[in-house]
Design a protein around this motif. Structure first.
Motif, mmCIF file in Angstrom:
data_model
loop_
_atom_site.group_PDB
_atom_site.id
_atom_site.type_symbol
_atom_site.label_atom_id
_atom_site.label_comp_id
_atom_site.label_asym_id
_atom_site.label_seq_id
_atom_site.Cartn_x
_atom_site.Cartn_y
_atom_site.Cartn_z
ATOM 1 N N ILE A 147 17.613 -41.004 46.785
ATOM 2 C CA ILE A 147 16.648 -41.824 46.049
ATOM 3 C C ILE A 147 15.828 -40.938 45.108
ATOM 4 C CG2 ILE A 147 14.632 -43.333 46.255
ATOM 5 C CD1 ILE A 147 15.839 -44.155 49.040
ATOM 6 N N GLY A 148 15.365 -39.807 45.626
ATOM 7 C CA GLY A 148 14.603 -38.873 44.804
ATOM 8 C C GLY A 148 15.420 -38.329 43.649
ATOM 9 N N ALA A 149 16.694 -38.013 43.913
ATOM 10 C CA ALA A 149 17.566 -37.509 42.853
ATOM 11 C C ALA A 149 17.791 -38.581 41.796
ATOM 12 C CB ALA A 149 18.891 -37.037 43.442
ATOM 13 N N PHE A 150 17.975 -39.828 42.227
ATOM 14 C CA PHE A 150 18.170 -40.919 41.267
ATOM 15 C C PHE A 150 16.907 -41.135 40.436
ATOM 16 C CE2 PHE A 150 18.280 -45.349 39.918
ATOM 17 C CZ PHE A 150 19.517 -45.391 39.294
ATOM 18 N N LEU A 151 15.732 -41.084 41.077
ATOM 19 C CA LEU A 151 14.466 -41.233 40.352
ATOM 20 C C LEU A 151 14.282 -40.076 39.370
ATOM 21 C CD1 LEU A 151 11.824 -42.801 39.940
ATOM 22 C CD2 LEU A 151 10.868 -41.504 41.880
ATOM 23 N N GLY A 152 14.576 -38.857 39.807
ATOM 24 C CA GLY A 152 14.498 -37.700 38.911
ATOM 25 C C GLY A 152 15.455 -37.828 37.747
ATOM 26 N N LEU A 153 16.647 -38.315 38.013
ATOM 27 C CA LEU A 153 17.641 -38.529 36.957
ATOM 28 C C LEU A 153 17.144 -39.557 35.952
ATOM 29 C CD1 LEU A 153 20.534 -37.683 36.154
ATOM 30 C CD2 LEU A 153 21.363 -39.573 37.550
ATOM 31 N N ALA A 154 16.521 -40.610 36.442
ATOM 32 C CA ALA A 154 16.006 -41.649 35.546
ATOM 33 C C ALA A 154 14.896 -41.105 34.645
ATOM 34 C CB ALA A 154 15.499 -42.837 36.360
ATOM 35 N N VAL A 155 13.930 -40.412 35.230
ATOM 36 C CA VAL A 155 12.794 -39.936 34.437
ATOM 37 C C VAL A 155 13.220 -38.856 33.445
ATOM 38 C CG1 VAL A 155 11.861 -38.136 35.977
ATOM 39 C CG2 VAL A 155 10.320 -39.441 34.566
ATOM 40 N N ILE A 156 14.136 -37.997 33.847
ATOM 41 C CA ILE A 156 14.555 -36.931 32.941
ATOM 42 C C ILE A 156 15.499 -37.468 31.869
ATOM 43 C CG2 ILE A 156 16.620 -35.917 34.021
ATOM 44 C CD1 ILE A 156 13.466 -34.020 32.832
ATOM 45 N N SER A 157 16.196 -38.566 32.150
ATOM 46 C CA SER A 157 17.002 -39.222 31.111
ATOM 47 C C SER A 157 16.095 -39.731 29.996
ATOM 48 C CB SER A 157 17.811 -40.381 31.694
ATOM 49 O OG SER A 157 18.809 -39.896 32.569
ATOM 50 N N GLY A 158 14.933 -40.258 30.377
ATOM 51 C CA GLY A 158 13.955 -40.686 29.377
ATOM 52 C C GLY A 158 13.481 -39.516 28.533
ATOM 53 N N ALA A 159 13.214 -38.391 29.184
ATOM 54 C CA ALA A 159 12.764 -37.206 28.445
ATOM 55 C C ALA A 159 13.821 -36.751 27.446
ATOM 56 C CB ALA A 159 12.436 -36.078 29.428
ATOM 57 N N ILE A 160 15.062 -36.707 27.886
ATOM 58 C CA ILE A 160 16.142 -36.283 26.995
ATOM 59 C C ILE A 160 16.290 -37.266 25.836
ATOM 60 C CG2 ILE A 160 18.649 -35.939 26.841
ATOM 61 C CD1 ILE A 160 18.444 -34.743 29.733
ATOM 62 N N PHE A 161 16.200 -38.565 26.128
ATOM 63 C CA PHE A 161 16.255 -39.568 25.063
ATOM 64 C C PHE A 161 15.188 -39.294 24.011
ATOM 65 C CE2 PHE A 161 14.388 -43.335 23.185
ATOM 66 C CZ PHE A 161 15.491 -43.918 22.566
ATOM 67 N N PHE A 162 13.949 -39.072 24.459
ATOM 68 C CA PHE A 162 12.856 -38.854 23.508
ATOM 69 C C PHE A 162 13.048 -37.579 22.700
ATOM 70 C CE2 PHE A 162 10.327 -41.740 26.366
ATOM 71 C CZ PHE A 162 10.240 -42.774 25.445
ATOM 72 N N HIS A 163 13.622 -36.548 23.309
ATOM 73 C CA HIS A 163 13.903 -35.314 22.566
ATOM 74 C C HIS A 163 14.959 -35.543 21.490
ATOM 75 C CE1 HIS A 163 11.644 -32.035 24.445
ATOM 76 N NE2 HIS A 163 11.843 -32.618 25.613
ATOM 77 N N LEU A 164 15.965 -36.334 21.812
ATOM 78 C CA LEU A 164 17.104 -36.491 20.900
ATOM 79 C C LEU A 164 16.932 -37.578 19.844
ATOM 80 C CD1 LEU A 164 20.115 -36.118 23.366
ATOM 81 C CD2 LEU A 164 19.282 -34.444 21.695
ATOM 82 N N PHE A 165 16.184 -38.641 20.170
ATOM 83 C CA PHE A 165 16.179 -39.806 19.296
ATOM 84 C C PHE A 165 14.814 -40.177 18.726
ATOM 85 C CE2 PHE A 165 19.812 -40.289 22.185
ATOM 86 C CZ PHE A 165 20.827 -40.243 21.247
ATOM 87 N N THR A 166 13.854 -39.283 18.835
ATOM 88 C CA THR A 166 12.531 -39.516 18.257
ATOM 89 C C THR A 166 12.109 -38.267 17.501
ATOM 90 O OG1 THR A 166 11.132 -38.626 20.041
ATOM 91 C CG2 THR A 166 11.965 -40.887 20.326
ATOM 92 N N PRO A 167 11.002 -38.343 16.792
ATOM 93 C CA PRO A 167 10.512 -37.158 16.067
ATOM 94 C C PRO A 167 10.110 -35.993 16.980
ATOM 95 C CG PRO A 167 9.541 -39.138 15.151
ATOM 96 C CD PRO A 167 10.268 -39.544 16.407
ATOM 97 N N LEU A 168 10.068 -36.202 18.291
ATOM 98 C CA LEU A 168 9.736 -35.106 19.206
ATOM 99 C C LEU A 168 10.696 -33.947 18.989
ATOM 100 C CD1 LEU A 168 7.897 -34.180 21.523
ATOM 101 C CD2 LEU A 168 9.566 -35.175 23.109
ATOM 102 N N GLY A 169 11.971 -34.228 18.952
ATOM 103 C CA GLY A 169 12.982 -33.220 18.659
ATOM 104 C C GLY A 169 13.271 -32.262 19.791
ATOM 105 N N VAL A 170 14.312 -31.490 19.609
ATOM 106 C CA VAL A 170 14.727 -30.498 20.601
ATOM 107 C C VAL A 170 13.799 -29.285 20.543
ATOM 108 C CG1 VAL A 170 16.572 -28.871 21.214
ATOM 109 C CG2 VAL A 170 17.120 -31.263 20.636
ATOM 110 N N ASN A 171 13.520 -28.809 19.357
ATOM 111 C CA ASN A 171 12.644 -27.659 19.148
ATOM 112 C C ASN A 171 11.263 -28.206 18.796
ATOM 113 O OD1 ASN A 171 11.694 -25.085 18.735
ATOM 114 N ND2 ASN A 171 12.587 -24.886 16.711
ATOM 115 N N ARG A 172 10.513 -28.538 19.804
ATOM 116 C CA ARG A 172 9.281 -29.306 19.601
ATOM 117 C C ARG A 172 8.063 -28.421 19.342
ATOM 118 N NH1 ARG A 172 5.879 -29.337 23.710
ATOM 119 N NH2 ARG A 172 6.534 -28.181 25.525
#
Length: 143
Positions: free
Chosen positions: A83-108
């Motif tokens: 459950i913890g791994a799935f929750l961690g996967l969900a939250v970090i998927s959001g972080a990766i999305f924001f890095h890749l698809f918003t102005p946040l960017g990879v090199n922020r």
């Protein structure tokens, strides 16, 4: 100790390190956290999510940090590890999305002078994503 347990503990230690060390920044309203969540909130306004943007900018770090803390705690307990791994996967998927698809960017940007992190936060997020996925796969039958 079996190899599976050893790998699992190593992966949990990595995820815990990344999630827990970031809590200081998220829970104290550091400049880095303000920049990250304000950048995403500004982007939200441009895609029709302006109604939630102010709350995300003000409280996103606390919510995300709290979720990472809960995920870490759940991963430590063998009975709730998947459950913890799935929750961690969900939250970090959001972080990766924001890095890749918003102005946040990879090199922020990390400060008001415009310095960047060279992509370190993004690459650590990718490492956490892979680690959470492996923890989930290695422990999915425990729940």
């Amino acid at each position: 100790m079996s190899a599976k347990k050893g790998v699992t503990y190593f992966l949990i230690a990595f995820v815990a390190f990344v999630f827990l060390q970031s809590l200081f920044f998220k829970f104290t309203g550091s400049e880095e956290t303000d920049i990250i969540f304000s950048t995403i909130a500004d982007w939200m306004k441009t895609v029709g999510l302006g109604f939630i943007a102010p709350a995300f900018a003000a409280y996103g770090g606390y919510v995300i940090g709290g979720t990472e803390l809960v995920a870490t705690g759940l991963m430590i307990n063998p009975k709730t590890r998947s459950i913890g791994a799935f929750l961690g996967l969900a939250v970090i998927s959001g972080a990766i999305f924001f890095h890749l698809f918003t102005p946040l960017g990879v090199n922020r940007v990390v400060d008001s002078q415009g310095n960047t992190d060279g992509g370190v936060l993004f690459y650590m997020a990718c490492g956490v994503w892979v680690s959470c996925l492996l923890i989930f796969i290695l422990n999915r039958k425990n729940n």
